[in-house]
Design an enzyme around this catalytic site. Structure first.
Site, PDB file in Angstrom:
ATOM      1  CD  GLN A 143      -2.463   1.177   2.774  1.00  0.00           C
ATOM      2  OE1 GLN A 143      -1.831   0.749   3.744  1.00  0.00           O
ATOM      3  NE2 GLN A 143      -3.664   1.687   2.881  1.00  0.00           N
TER       4      GLN A 143
ATOM      5  CB  SER B 106       3.324  -2.956   5.507  1.00  0.00           C
ATOM      6  OG  SER B 106       3.149  -2.039   6.551  1.00  0.00           O
TER       7      SER B 106
ATOM      8  CB  SER C 274       2.152   6.871   4.671  1.00  0.00           C
ATOM      9  OG  SER C 274       1.027   6.311   5.275  1.00  0.00           O
TER      10      SER C 274
ATOM     11  CD  GLU D  39      -4.796   0.277   6.477  1.00  0.00           C
ATOM     12  OE1 GLU D  39      -5.124   1.225   5.730  1.00  0.00           O
ATOM     13  OE2 GLU D  39      -3.628   0.066   6.829  1.00  0.00           O
TER      14      GLU D  39
HETATM   15  C1  LIG Z   1       3.460  -0.646  11.507  1.00  0.00           C
HETATM   16  C2  LIG Z   1       3.014   0.370  10.498  1.00  0.00           C
HETATM   17  C3  LIG Z   1       2.736  -0.046   9.205  1.00  0.00           C
HETATM   18  C4  LIG Z   1       2.334   0.878   8.253  1.00  0.00           C
HETATM   19  N1  LIG Z   1       2.097   0.444   6.972  1.00  0.00           N
HETATM   20  C5  LIG Z   1       1.770   1.326   6.024  1.00  0.00           C
HETATM   21  C6  LIG Z   1       1.599   0.909   4.664  1.00  0.00           C
HETATM   22  O1  LIG Z   1       1.752  -0.269   4.332  1.00  0.00           O
HETATM   23  N2  LIG Z   1       1.295   1.828   3.742  1.00  0.00           N
HETATM   24  C7  LIG Z   1       1.115   3.143   4.043  1.00  0.00           C
HETATM   25  O2  LIG Z   1       0.811   3.922   3.155  1.00  0.00           O
HETATM   26  N3  LIG Z   1       1.275   3.597   5.324  1.00  0.00           N
HETATM   27  C8  LIG Z   1       1.596   2.712   6.307  1.00  0.00           C
HETATM   28  N4  LIG Z   1       1.769   3.146   7.610  1.00  0.00           N
HETATM   29  C9  LIG Z   1       1.725   4.582   7.878  1.00  0.00           C
HETATM   30  C10 LIG Z   1       0.558   5.046   8.717  1.00  0.00           C
HETATM   31  O3  LIG Z   1      -0.629   5.045   7.989  1.00  0.00           O
HETATM   32  C11 LIG Z   1       0.930   6.448   9.227  1.00  0.00           C
HETATM   33  O4  LIG Z   1       2.036   6.287  10.106  1.00  0.00           O
HETATM   34  C12 LIG Z   1      -0.206   7.106   9.949  1.00  0.00           C
HETATM   35  O5  LIG Z   1      -1.206   7.486   9.052  1.00  0.00           O
HETATM   36  C13 LIG Z   1       0.260   8.347  10.747  1.00  0.00           C
HETATM   37  O6  LIG Z   1       0.968   9.215   9.923  1.00  0.00           O
HETATM   38  P1  LIG Z   1       2.381   9.782  10.373  1.00  0.00           P
HETATM   39  O7  LIG Z   1       3.222   8.652  10.820  1.00  0.00           O
HETATM   40  O8  LIG Z   1       2.880  10.631   9.247  1.00  0.00           O
HETATM   41  O9  LIG Z   1       2.095  10.685  11.661  1.00  0.00           O
HETATM   42  P2  LIG Z   1       1.563  12.182  11.665  1.00  0.00           P
HETATM   43  O10 LIG Z   1       0.417  12.335  10.756  1.00  0.00           O
HETATM   44  O11 LIG Z   1       2.738  13.100  11.436  1.00  0.00           O
HETATM   45  O12 LIG Z   1       1.037  12.322  13.149  1.00  0.00           O
HETATM   46  C14 LIG Z   1       1.910  12.558  14.256  1.00  0.00           C
HETATM   47  C15 LIG Z   1       1.058  12.699  15.513  1.00  0.00           C
HETATM   48  O13 LIG Z   1       0.167  13.831  15.395  1.00  0.00           O
HETATM   49  C16 LIG Z   1      -1.187  13.414  15.598  1.00  0.00           C
HETATM   50  N5  LIG Z   1      -2.073  14.174  14.696  1.00  0.00           N
HETATM   51  C17 LIG Z   1      -1.855  14.421  13.365  1.00  0.00           C
HETATM   52  N6  LIG Z   1      -2.888  15.125  12.871  1.00  0.00           N
HETATM   53  C18 LIG Z   1      -3.786  15.296  13.878  1.00  0.00           C
HETATM   54  C19 LIG Z   1      -5.061  15.932  13.972  1.00  0.00           C
HETATM   55  N7  LIG Z   1      -5.619  16.528  12.923  1.00  0.00           N
HETATM   56  N8  LIG Z   1      -5.689  15.901  15.181  1.00  0.00           N
HETATM   57  C20 LIG Z   1      -5.143  15.299  16.257  1.00  0.00           C
HETATM   58  N9  LIG Z   1      -3.916  14.693  16.225  1.00  0.00           N
HETATM   59  C21 LIG Z   1      -3.260  14.691  15.056  1.00  0.00           C
HETATM   60  C22 LIG Z   1      -1.211  11.942  15.243  1.00  0.00           C
HETATM   61  O14 LIG Z   1      -2.288  11.277  15.880  1.00  0.00           O
HETATM   62  C23 LIG Z   1       0.143  11.483  15.753  1.00  0.00           C
HETATM   63  O15 LIG Z   1       0.076  11.214  17.138  1.00  0.00           O
HETATM   64  C24 LIG Z   1       2.183   2.237   8.595  1.00  0.00           C
HETATM   65  C25 LIG Z   1       2.449   2.655   9.910  1.00  0.00           C
HETATM   66  C26 LIG Z   1       2.855   1.736  10.864  1.00  0.00           C
HETATM   67  C27 LIG Z   1       3.120   2.202  12.265  1.00  0.00           C
END
Ligand SMILES: Cc1cc2nc3c(=O)[nH]c(=O)nc-3n(C[C@H](O)[C@H](O)[C@H](O)COP(=O)(O)OP(=O)(O)OC[C@H]3O[C@@H](n4cnc5c(N)ncnc54)[C@H](O)[C@@H]3O)c2cc1C
Length: 441
Positions: free
Chosen positions: A115, A150, A118, A233
């Site tokens: 996928q 992933s 992100s 998902e």
């Molecule tokens: C084990 C794992 C597997 C994954 N696999 C995939 C994959 O296969 N494909 C893929 O595309 N993605 C994948 N992801 C990514 C995942 O979808 C993102 O990590 C997730 O959407 C959060 O985005 P970010 O890490 O950029 O955090 P950010 O968006 O930068 O967020 C950082 C912090 O700010 C908070 N925050 C952000 N915006 C708001 C808001 N508007 N209100 C309140 N709080 C907020 C969040 O809750 C978080 O605590 C994976 C993540 C993990 C941990």
């Protein structure tokens, strides 16, 4: 998804499956040949519609199907992003020829998926993604970077979200593609996690190409297609995972190298533990494992431990009842708005509770973790036989679910805005063209 006849009652379905397994399971088949049989008979992805290689069953019944395959001692169907996300998305939004082209290869495990949603600057704010796809005749040329992908290193195809109109507001200029991961313009760099595994990657696109025929849904309508992917998902996570009990041993696709192995060699050695009716798959199952651990540690009379066990059990029951209630409401033609978001939050809470409980029971031993087979053996031999490794693994992994598929905070935002009707966050930029949005630096 396309309309199909209602699924048969669970008992009939499982009787039919057992008869089919008795006639078809052969441990000497290759994994590829076995999955071909299983997938084409509709047992590998039974959630899918009956005319799309599925059986149109409910999610709890799909878990019962997987359990019945495990109970028979057969290898479960292919699991992962293809079955759980790509197939239902393509069935919902793709043209009939696309469903045939992609879904057949998914249910037979021939092709593995990842996928590509992100990006470094677009996680929670997924619609802010910046990877570009520009049309050049019958193909699109892709440039940009994804992260957290992933299984990216094992995938043949990727579900790519790319920006196709930067002058449109951010939700309106995105398109969903099925992109070939095995081409010169795609570089996959695995990332090592604190668990010791490297299960996700960074993916870089440098003039990679994807044919227009691999576009799922209309140009610039990728946000609604992506929401289908995300809904599956979240629903899968809320139900305790998309993997069936017998399916984890072999990996789909041409890269992982499991298709030519003997199917019987990949059946899990330990039979899956029977679960109460309606319970989901192992990962988030209620407190059983921790009750056993408390007993073996001589802590099952400790009031603080008992309190936590009771809480874990209660949350597990709440999750089970929510699933059953949702099933009943859907059978009556209704729906419960936000149930997938709520269920994911609940499972995340259960995982954190289990993490804290497990580490409390292990005490100082919980600070040690085996990162390879040798270290695990050494640690297992050094303590009194408790399944400490499983506990430390689960504790290290407990951080994942509250983040992926939308963080806890984002689930709460969705429930607040779309279910409870609370006002949106201030500073709404959803109507500003993407290329005029304010940016850091
Ligand atoms: C084990 C794992 C597997 C994954 N696999 C995939 C994959 O296969 N494909 C893929 O595309 N993605 C994948 N992801 C990514 C995942 O979808 C993102 O990590 C997730 O959407 C959060 O985005 P970010 O890490 O950029 O955090 P950010 O968006 O930068 O967020 C950082 C912090 O700010 C908070 N925050 C952000 N915006 C708001 C808001 N508007 N209100 C309140 N709080 C907020 C969040 O809750 C978080 O605590 C994976 C993540 C993990 C941990």
């Amino acid at each position: 998804m396309t309309a199909t006849a209602p699924a048969p009652p669970t008992g009939d379905l499982l009787d039919e499956l057992r008869d089919w397994l008795a006639a078809n399971w052969d441990p000497d088949l290759t994994v590829g040949a076995w999955w071909e049989r299983l997938g084409l008979a509709g047992w590998a992805a039974p959630l899918l519609p009956a005319d799309r290689y599925g059986r149109a069953v409910s999610r709890p019944d799909a878990l019962r199907v997987a359990q019945a395959i495990a109970d028979h001692g057969a290898l479960g169907g292919p699991v992962g992003m293809g079955v759980s996300l790509a197939a239902p998305t393509i069935v919902t939004h793709g043209a009939p020829d696309q469903a045939e082209r992609y879904v057949r290869d998914i249910v037979t495990g021939r092709i593995g998926w990842c996928q590509l949603f992100s990006e470094p600057g677009a996680g929670s704010d997924l619609a802010g993604l910046a990877t570009r796809a520009e049309r050049d005749g019958d193909v699109w040329v892709v440039n940009g970077q994804k992260v957290w992908t992933s299984g990216g290193h094992l995938a043949d195809l990727g579900m790519l979200l790319a920006r196709t109109d930067p002058t449109a507001p951010k939700h309106q200029g995105i398109t969903w593609f099925a992109i070939d991961m095995r081409q010169p313009g795609v570089e996959v760099r695995p990332l090592r996690q604190m668990t010791g595994d490297a299960s996700f990657s960074e993916v870089f696109f440098s003039d990679a190409t994807v044919p227009d025929a691999s576009r799922i849904g209309a140009v610039n309508d990728g946000w609604s297609v992506a929401n289908t992917t995300l809904a599956y998902e979240r629903a899968g996570m809320g139900a305790g995972g998309n993997a069936g009990p017998a399916g984890l041993a072999a990996r789909p696709g041409t890269v992982a190298g499991d298709l030519d192995r003997r199917a019987g060699d990949l059946v899990r050695a330990t039979p899956a533990r029977p679960r109460p009716e309606g319970a989901g798959a192992g990962r988030a199952s209620p407190a059983r494992q921790y009750i056993d651990l408390a007993r073996s540690a001589g802590r099952d009379r400790d009031p603080a431990v008992r309190q936590r066990l009771a809480r874990a059990h209660t949350l597990g029951e709440l999750r089970r009842m929510t699933t059953e209630r949702h099933k009943a409401v859907r059978a009556a033609g209704g729906d419960i708005p936000g149930v997938a978001n709520f269920s994911k939050l609940l499972v995340a809470q259960i995982l954190r509770l289990n993490r804290d409980l497990g580490l409390q029971l292990l005490g100082a031993r919980g600070m040690l973790h085996g990162y390879d087979a040798g270290q695990r053996r050494a640690l297992d031999e050094a303590v009194d036989g408790r399944p400490a490794h499983a506990v430390t693994s689960q504790a290290l992994q407990a951080q994942a679910l509250p983040i992926f598929g939308g963080t806890d905070q984002i689930q709460r935002n969705i429930i607040a805005e779309r279910v409870l009707g609370l006002p949106k966050e201030p500073g709404d930029l959803s109507r500003v063209p993407f290329n005029q949005l304010p940016r850091n630096g």
